[in-house]
Design a protein around this motif. Structure first.
Motif, PDB file in Angstrom:
ATOM      1  N   THR A  71      -2.878   3.722  -2.769  1.00 21.41           N
ATOM      2  CA  THR A  71      -2.942   2.806  -3.912  1.00 21.41           C
ATOM      3  C   THR A  71      -2.204   1.529  -3.556  1.00 21.41           C
ATOM      4  O   THR A  71      -1.372   1.508  -2.638  1.00 21.41           O
ATOM      5  N   LEU A  72      -2.523   0.483  -4.275  1.00 18.98           N
ATOM      6  CA  LEU A  72      -1.812  -0.775  -4.112  1.00 18.98           C
ATOM      7  C   LEU A  72      -0.865  -0.876  -5.312  1.00 18.98           C
ATOM      8  O   LEU A  72      -1.313  -0.826  -6.456  1.00 18.98           O
ATOM      9  N   ALA A  73       0.412  -0.942  -5.038  1.00 19.14           N
ATOM     10  CA  ALA A  73       1.355  -0.912  -6.161  1.00 19.14           C
ATOM     11  C   ALA A  73       2.477  -1.923  -5.941  1.00 19.14           C
ATOM     12  O   ALA A  73       2.808  -2.259  -4.804  1.00 19.14           O
ATOM     13  N   ASP A  74       3.034  -2.349  -7.044  1.00 15.98           N
ATOM     14  CA  ASP A  74       4.169  -3.255  -6.980  1.00 15.98           C
ATOM     15  C   ASP A  74       5.398  -2.451  -6.540  1.00 15.98           C
ATOM     16  O   ASP A  74       5.715  -1.421  -7.125  1.00 15.98           O
ATOM     17  N   LEU A  75       6.052  -2.921  -5.508  1.00 17.09           N
ATOM     18  CA  LEU A  75       7.164  -2.154  -4.932  1.00 17.09           C
ATOM     19  C   LEU A  75       8.271  -1.889  -5.945  1.00 17.09           C
ATOM     20  O   LEU A  75       8.843  -0.799  -5.984  1.00 17.09           O
ATOM     21  N   ASP A  76       8.574  -2.884  -6.765  1.00 11.57           N
ATOM     22  CA  ASP A  76       9.624  -2.694  -7.771  1.00 11.57           C
ATOM     23  C   ASP A  76       9.236  -1.591  -8.746  1.00 11.57           C
ATOM     24  O   ASP A  76      10.066  -0.781  -9.155  1.00 11.57           O
ATOM     25  N   ALA A  77       7.929  -1.570  -9.096  1.00 11.32           N
ATOM     26  CA  ALA A  77       7.463  -0.534 -10.026  1.00 11.32           C
ATOM     27  C   ALA A  77       7.549   0.839  -9.369  1.00 11.32           C
ATOM     28  O   ALA A  77       7.888   1.839 -10.020  1.00 11.32           O
ATOM     29  N   VAL A  78       7.222   0.894  -8.074  1.00  7.55           N
ATOM     30  CA  VAL A  78       7.304   2.167  -7.352  1.00  7.55           C
ATOM     31  C   VAL A  78       8.744   2.666  -7.360  1.00  7.55           C
ATOM     32  O   VAL A  78       9.027   3.841  -7.629  1.00  7.55           O
ATOM     33  N   ALA A  79       9.664   1.744  -7.107  1.00  9.32           N
ATOM     34  CA  ALA A  79      11.073   2.130  -7.083  1.00  9.32           C
ATOM     35  C   ALA A  79      11.535   2.592  -8.465  1.00  9.32           C
ATOM     36  O   ALA A  79      12.251   3.589  -8.599  1.00  9.32           O
ATOM     37  N   ILE A 110       0.867  -1.184   0.000  1.00  8.74           N
ATOM     38  CA  ILE A 110       0.000   0.000   0.000  1.00  8.74           C
ATOM     39  C   ILE A 110       0.897   1.226   0.000  1.00  8.74           C
ATOM     40  O   ILE A 110       1.753   1.378   0.866  1.00  8.74           O
ATOM     41  N   VAL A 111       0.708   2.078  -0.999  1.00  9.02           N
ATOM     42  CA  VAL A 111       1.558   3.260  -1.145  1.00  9.02           C
ATOM     43  C   VAL A 111       0.724   4.505  -0.838  1.00  9.02           C
ATOM     44  O   VAL A 111      -0.417   4.615  -1.274  1.00  9.02           O
ATOM     45  N   VAL A 112       1.306   5.404  -0.067  1.00  9.21           N
ATOM     46  CA  VAL A 112       0.602   6.623   0.333  1.00  9.21           C
ATOM     47  C   VAL A 112       1.155   7.824  -0.435  1.00  9.21           C
ATOM     48  O   VAL A 112       2.364   8.000  -0.513  1.00  9.21           O
ATOM     49  N   ASP A 113       0.240   8.603  -1.022  1.00 14.48           N
ATOM     50  CA  ASP A 113       0.628   9.876  -1.630  1.00 14.48           C
ATOM     51  C   ASP A 113      -0.092  10.983  -0.862  1.00 14.48           C
ATOM     52  O   ASP A 113      -1.232  11.322  -1.168  1.00 14.48           O
ATOM     53  N   CYS A 147      -8.868   0.023   2.689  1.00 12.16           N
ATOM     54  CA  CYS A 147      -8.528   1.450   2.684  1.00 12.16           C
ATOM     55  C   CYS A 147      -8.276   1.942   1.262  1.00 12.16           C
ATOM     56  O   CYS A 147      -8.687   3.038   0.890  1.00 12.16           O
ATOM     57  N   VAL A 148      -7.608   1.118   0.481  1.00 14.51           N
ATOM     58  CA  VAL A 148      -7.325   1.494  -0.918  1.00 14.51           C
ATOM     59  C   VAL A 148      -8.636   1.577  -1.698  1.00 14.51           C
ATOM     60  O   VAL A 148      -8.870   2.510  -2.465  1.00 14.51           O
ATOM     61  N   GLU A 149      -9.497   0.583  -1.452  1.00 21.12           N
ATOM     62  CA  GLU A 149     -10.791   0.555  -2.146  1.00 21.12           C
ATOM     63  C   GLU A 149     -11.627   1.778  -1.798  1.00 21.12           C
ATOM     64  O   GLU A 149     -12.359   2.310  -2.632  1.00 21.12           O
ATOM     65  N   ALA A 150     -11.511   2.249  -0.552  1.00 19.03           N
ATOM     66  CA  ALA A 150     -12.369   3.351  -0.088  1.00 19.03           C
ATOM     67  C   ALA A 150     -11.832   4.716  -0.487  1.00 19.03           C
ATOM     68  O   ALA A 150     -12.556   5.707  -0.441  1.00 19.03           O
ATOM     69  N   CYS A 151     -10.554   4.799  -0.870  1.00 19.88           N
ATOM     70  CA  CYS A 151      -9.948   6.113  -1.108  1.00 19.88           C
ATOM     71  C   CYS A 151     -10.464   6.718  -2.409  1.00 19.88           C
ATOM     72  O   CYS A 151     -10.269   6.140  -3.484  1.00 19.88           O
ATOM     73  N   PRO A 152     -11.135   7.900  -2.339  1.00 22.03           N
ATOM     74  CA  PRO A 152     -11.709   8.474  -3.562  1.00 22.03           C
ATOM     75  C   PRO A 152     -10.709   9.241  -4.416  1.00 22.03           C
ATOM     76  O   PRO A 152     -11.018   9.603  -5.546  1.00 22.03           O
ATOM     77  N   THR A 153      -9.525   9.527  -3.888  1.00 21.15           N
ATOM     78  CA  THR A 153      -8.627  10.422  -4.626  1.00 21.15           C
ATOM     79  C   THR A 153      -7.332   9.762  -5.076  1.00 21.15           C
ATOM     80  O   THR A 153      -6.500  10.412  -5.709  1.00 21.15           O
ATOM     81  N   GLY A 154      -7.130   8.499  -4.727  1.00 26.88           N
ATOM     82  CA  GLY A 154      -5.885   7.842  -5.113  1.00 26.88           C
ATOM     83  C   GLY A 154      -4.729   8.184  -4.182  1.00 26.88           C
ATOM     84  O   GLY A 154      -3.568   8.003  -4.546  1.00 26.88           O
ATOM     85  N   ASP A 167      -4.114  -6.032   9.043  1.00 23.42           N
ATOM     86  CA  ASP A 167      -3.835  -7.399   8.590  1.00 23.42           C
ATOM     87  C   ASP A 167      -3.682  -7.432   7.062  1.00 23.42           C
ATOM     88  O   ASP A 167      -3.741  -8.486   6.450  1.00 23.42           O
ATOM     89  N   ARG A 168      -3.523  -6.229   6.489  1.00 30.09           N
ATOM     90  CA  ARG A 168      -3.350  -6.067   5.041  1.00 30.09           C
ATOM     91  C   ARG A 168      -4.545  -6.672   4.273  1.00 30.09           C
ATOM     92  O   ARG A 168      -4.455  -6.993   3.111  1.00 30.09           O
ATOM     93  N   CYS A 169      -5.713  -6.793   4.957  1.00 37.47           N
ATOM     94  CA  CYS A 169      -6.905  -7.396   4.317  1.00 37.47           C
ATOM     95  C   CYS A 169      -6.477  -8.661   3.552  1.00 37.47           C
ATOM     96  O   CYS A 169      -6.781  -8.803   2.360  1.00 37.47           O
ATOM     97  N   HIS A 170      -5.802  -9.533   4.267  1.00 35.60           N
ATOM     98  CA  HIS A 170      -5.128 -10.658   3.592  1.00 35.60           C
ATOM     99  C   HIS A 170      -6.093 -11.613   2.910  1.00 35.60           C
ATOM    100  O   HIS A 170      -5.696 -12.398   2.066  1.00 35.60           O
ATOM    101  N   LYS A 171      -7.383 -11.521   3.265  1.00 34.04           N
ATOM    102  CA  LYS A 171      -8.348 -12.416   2.608  1.00 34.04           C
ATOM    103  C   LYS A 171      -8.886 -11.826   1.303  1.00 34.04           C
ATOM    104  O   LYS A 171      -9.619 -12.482   0.576  1.00 34.04           O
ATOM    105  N   SER A 172      -8.582 -10.556   1.053  1.00 33.70           N
ATOM    106  CA  SER A 172      -9.152  -9.901  -0.133  1.00 33.70           C
ATOM    107  C   SER A 172      -8.051  -9.484  -1.096  1.00 33.70           C
ATOM    108  O   SER A 172      -6.907  -9.243  -0.683  1.00 33.70           O
ATOM    109  N   ALA A 173      -8.424  -9.351  -2.349  1.00 30.87           N
ATOM    110  CA  ALA A 173      -7.456  -8.918  -3.349  1.00 30.87           C
ATOM    111  C   ALA A 173      -7.083  -7.458  -3.116  1.00 30.87           C
ATOM    112  O   ALA A 173      -5.950  -7.050  -3.351  1.00 30.87           O
ATOM    113  N   MET A 174      -8.056  -6.662  -2.650  1.00 31.11           N
ATOM    114  CA  MET A 174      -7.834  -5.214  -2.516  1.00 31.11           C
ATOM    115  C   MET A 174      -8.031  -4.786  -1.061  1.00 31.11           C
ATOM    116  O   MET A 174      -9.090  -5.035  -0.489  1.00 31.11           O
ATOM    117  N   PRO A 175      -7.041  -4.161  -0.448  1.00 30.64           N
ATOM    118  CA  PRO A 175      -7.236  -3.669   0.926  1.00 30.64           C
ATOM    119  C   PRO A 175      -8.401  -2.676   0.991  1.00 30.64           C
ATOM    120  O   PRO A 175      -8.605  -1.888   0.062  1.00 30.64           O
TER     121      PRO A 175
END
Lengths: 165, 635
Positions: free
Chosen positions: A139-147, A4-7, A129-136, A119-127
């Protein structure tokens, strides 16, 4: 690995992530059902504001996690995906993890006497908090891609400086 | 989740999706997830120290900056919604009153008094002398009495106190909720919900009831004056759904709520010169006027103008590519219409000075030149027709028959065919005998949050099958009309044996050669007062108050603040009222408890929130059973 990445620049402080988190950790899984549960479900991330900056503060699921190290009862552990999770039945409410977490995102549940954490919403594909965020802002992002994106930004910034000079 | 259950609308949704035209449902998807604080009524923007929110899970703030708690916030929010709804119905009613006064003074020749009998009945109810007086003189006095209702009087609103049972008047007085002015009550609600005024949730909710009773008066006033100016509806056969548009005609869609202009367009559309002009432009079938939303209902019940579609699906009429002019007045008019129209040749025309749309053509309605404006509008439609691209026209097949126009007068008139001296006796007797198990008034809108019409159609199947007499107004009637429930055939198919026998007996007596339609279409949403009139007449005939009648109401797909106001007055009238979508108050357990339970002890009615249509219908049947037992009737 997805993280989960925070902007914070995109956070309007609406706290929808907090509501989404609490609802996901309710029995009903709906807002209207969750608000009438007893005990009330608890959120596991926090929208904070300080020094003119507002944003959600979340569990980073640290690889070398101070909370796991501080846990004396064997409650906190890393699961197979690297998420820091609880074995609820082992929590003795000593709050060592609460004190140890450098991000302050583990909180004591005074009703159940348990430490509460993401618990990183480990039972769901999407956490939630990310699902609820209206502004982005979350986000859920691949760490390598973020880097990789960050590396490209470094180049872009340097190019801009040269042009300016 | 499906967007709609109306196949003609679905065809247009498919087309819009293919062409990349965003409609309400697409915009809803982009809104998701919606704000949980707003959904629960736990946010407040009433002062500049806000916005404040209260954490429903108890970890965050429990109080706003001023100290308002969740109960205060939710109650204030509801109060403001009721005030907005009342302002809307009040504004509509006020326009009617100004026009009636102008008509009485000879300043509005396009608005003759078309129902003088109703004028005299309304005048008599107001205590205005009618004997031997000219209609214009009576009309002027009625109009002045109507205009006096808006500011603060020293006496209760005549259109509220004079149109309900004596028992209701006593109940309203006992709880201090008697309104003395429509605008003044709206104003009072805005005052008491502003920074630092009323914070007591129960007091605020009683204020909301008082405001809602002003809304009831406004609705009743609007209906009465519309009938005086345009005629009281009587049964008329017509058709419904998007299939009523014609490729071979100039299509004019009238949308909004107020009949002041739409009725005139309906009147002039048959003008031979205009028809010839349309035919000269290539429209072999001349001019085809259709309705949308409640303006559509107004002209449907008075002129048999077919209803194309309803509020939430208003944009889909344009997606047919066949609408040449879309003429709007106000309320439920989506700002998106102008952008959807940009994808076609459609000319969007606004007509009210206080309700404009960017990029739309504005042709203002004035009392003195209403007919001339209507002519100009039809002319614009014909001009737009010349620019229509026939290759872009896709009109869904399959319009269905509908019988509309059941005003209270028309219902009593039909019953009088069975018993001239005591018209209500057949209704009362059949309720007592159980042939009519009870009555359900369906009202309200369509919403993107429910597959369009799904709650209406499921609930009517269950209720009518249990012999519940179905009344409908507003977009509820639109839903039933578009799905064919407003026909004698639907009575044969869905009505229980008892209900079928009653509807058939009345229909035969009325010379219809078959049963009445399964749903009695009473008019637009403002016309909910017509249903109240029937209920009041039955209550008075039985000598009991409204809170004992086997009568329920349902808004299974509500949207607007007007619906919130109507639901609140229905509850205060003693009518258990179902809502299929919860109003934003559930974040306050106290407010929720008052509206769904405590209020029953005060007024006899209450709100019943149930999104599942199956469960909702069963719950309403249980309420009807309880009411029947209370009257000593078989459950």
């Amino acid at each position: 690995m997805e993280q989960i990445v925070v902007d914070p620049d995109r956070c309007t402080g609406c706290r929808s992530c907090e509501l989404g988190c609490a609802v996901r950790h309710s029995k009903a899984k709906t807002l209207l059902g969750a608000i009438s549960e007893s005990p009330l479900p608890r959120k596991r991330l926090f929208v904070e504001t300080f020094g003119g900056r507002t944003g959600p503060v979340i569990c980073r699921h640290c690889a070398d996690a101070p909370c796991v190290k501080s846990c004396i009862s064997g409650c906190l552990y890393h699961d197979e995906r690297g998420f820091v999770r609880r074995r609820k039945e082992r929590c003795i409410g000593c709050w060592s993890c609460v004190a140890a977490c450098p991000f302050g995102v583990i909180t004591p549940d005074p009703v159940l006497g348990l430490a509460v954490k993401c618990d990183r919403c480990h039972k769901s594909a999407m956490p939630a908090c990310v699902e609820a965020c209206p502004t982005g802002a979350l986000t859920l992002a691949d760490l390598d891609a973020v880097a990789a994106a960050a590396r490209r930004q470094v180049l872009a910034a340097e190019a801009g400086q040269k042009k300016g000079a | 989740m499906a967007a709609t259950t109306d196949a003609t609308i679905q065809a247009m949704l498919d087309r819009a999706a293919g062409e990349g035209i965003d409609l309400a449902w697409d915009r809803y998807q982009k809104q998701l997830p919606q704000c949980g604080f707003g959904e629960l009524g736990l946010c407040c923007r009433h002062c500049l120290q806000g916005p404040c929110r209260i954490d429903p899970f108890g970890q965050g703030p429990a109080l706003g900056v001023c100290g308002a708690d969740r109960d205060t916030m939710a109650a204030r929010g509801l109060g403001r919604a009721v005030a907005a709804g009342t302002a809307a119905h009040g504004g509509h009613a006020k326009h009617m009153a100004h026009t009636l006064l102008a008509a009485a003074q000879g300043k509005a020749p396009d608005y003759p008094i078309r129902d003088e009998a109703k004028l005299r009945r309304v005048a008599a109810r107001l205590g205005i002398a009618t004997e031997g007086r000219e209609a214009a003189a009576v009309a002027a006095e009625v109009a002045r009495a109507a205009l006096a209702e808006f500011s603060e009087k020293e006496t209760p609103l005549a259109w509220a106190a004079g149109t309900v049972t004596p028992g209701r008047v006593a109940t309203f007085a006992r709880h201090g909720v008697v309104p003395c002015g429509i605008d003044s009550t709206v104003s009072e609600m805005m005052h008491r919900t502003t920074y630092g005024v009323d914070a007591d949730p129960v007091n605020l909710l009683l204020g909301a009831v008082k405001c809602a009773l002003a809304d009831y008066a406004a609705c009743h006033l609007a209906t009465d004056l519309a009938d005086i100016l345009f005629g009281t509806p009587s049964p008329v056969a017509t058709r419904a759904n998007l299939g009523v548009l014609k490729a071979s005609a100039v299509n004019i869609a009238l949308h909004g709520h107020n009949p002041l202009l739409s009725d005139l367009v309906a009147q002039v559309a048959g003008d031979p010169a205009l028809v010839a002009q349309a035919q000269a432009a290539g429209a072999a079938d001349g001019i085809n006027v259709v309705g949308i939303c409640c303006t559509g209902n107004e002209i449907m019940v008075r002129h048999g103008i077919p209803l194309a579609t309803s509020s939430v699906s208003q944009e889909t009429a344009l997606v047919t590519g066949a609408v040449d002019a879309l003429v709007v007045d106000y309320q439920c008019v989506m700002p998106s219409l102008a952008s959807v129209a940009d994808c076609f040749h459609t000319r969007v025309i606004t007509t009210m000075p206080m309700a404009k749309l960017p990029r739309a053509l504005h042709l203002e309605l004035t009392e003195g030149e209403a007919r001339a404006t209507a002519f100009r509008i039809v002319g614009e439609a014909i001009a737009a027709f010349r620019q229509r691209n026939p290759a872009r026209v896709q009109i869904p097949d399959g319009s269905v028959a509908a019988v509309a126009g059941f005003s209270a007068e028309a219902i009593v008139g039909a019953l009088a065919l069975l018993d001239q001296d005591d018209p209500l006796k057949p209704l009362v007797d059949n309720i007592a005998a159980g042939n009519i198990y009870g009555v359900c008034l369906f009202a309200g809108c369509n919403t993107v949050k429910v597959p369009q019409d799904a709650n209406y159609t499921r609930m009517i199947e269950i209720l009518a099958g249990h012999n519940v007499l179905i009344l409908a107004t507003g977009c509820a009637s639109g839903a039933f009309a578009r799905h064919g429930f407003m026909s004698p055939a639907a009575t044969d198919r869905y009505a229980g044996d008892g209900l079928k026998a009653v509807l058939t007996a009345v229909g035969q007596a009325a010379g219809l050669g078959g049963p009445l339609p399964l749903v009695l279409h009473m008019g637009s949403c403002v016309d909910n007062s017509r249903a109240a009139d029937v209920a009041v007449a039955v209550a008075n005939r039985l000598g009991v108050d409204l809170d004992r009648l086997p009568l329920v109401a349902s808004a299974p797909e509500p949207v607007t603040e007007k619906a919130v106001a109507i639901g609140t007055w229905a509850m205060a009238a003693g009518i258990p009222t179902h809502l299929g979508v919860a109003p934003p108050v559930l974040g306050s357990p106290a407010v929720t408890r008052v509206l769904t339970a405590t209020v029953k002890d005060l007024f006899g009615g209450w709100l019943l929130v149930e999104p599942d249509p199956e469960k909702a219908a069963q719950a309403l049947l249980a309420v009807l059973a309880e009411r029947r037992q209370g009257l000593g009737l078989s459950a």
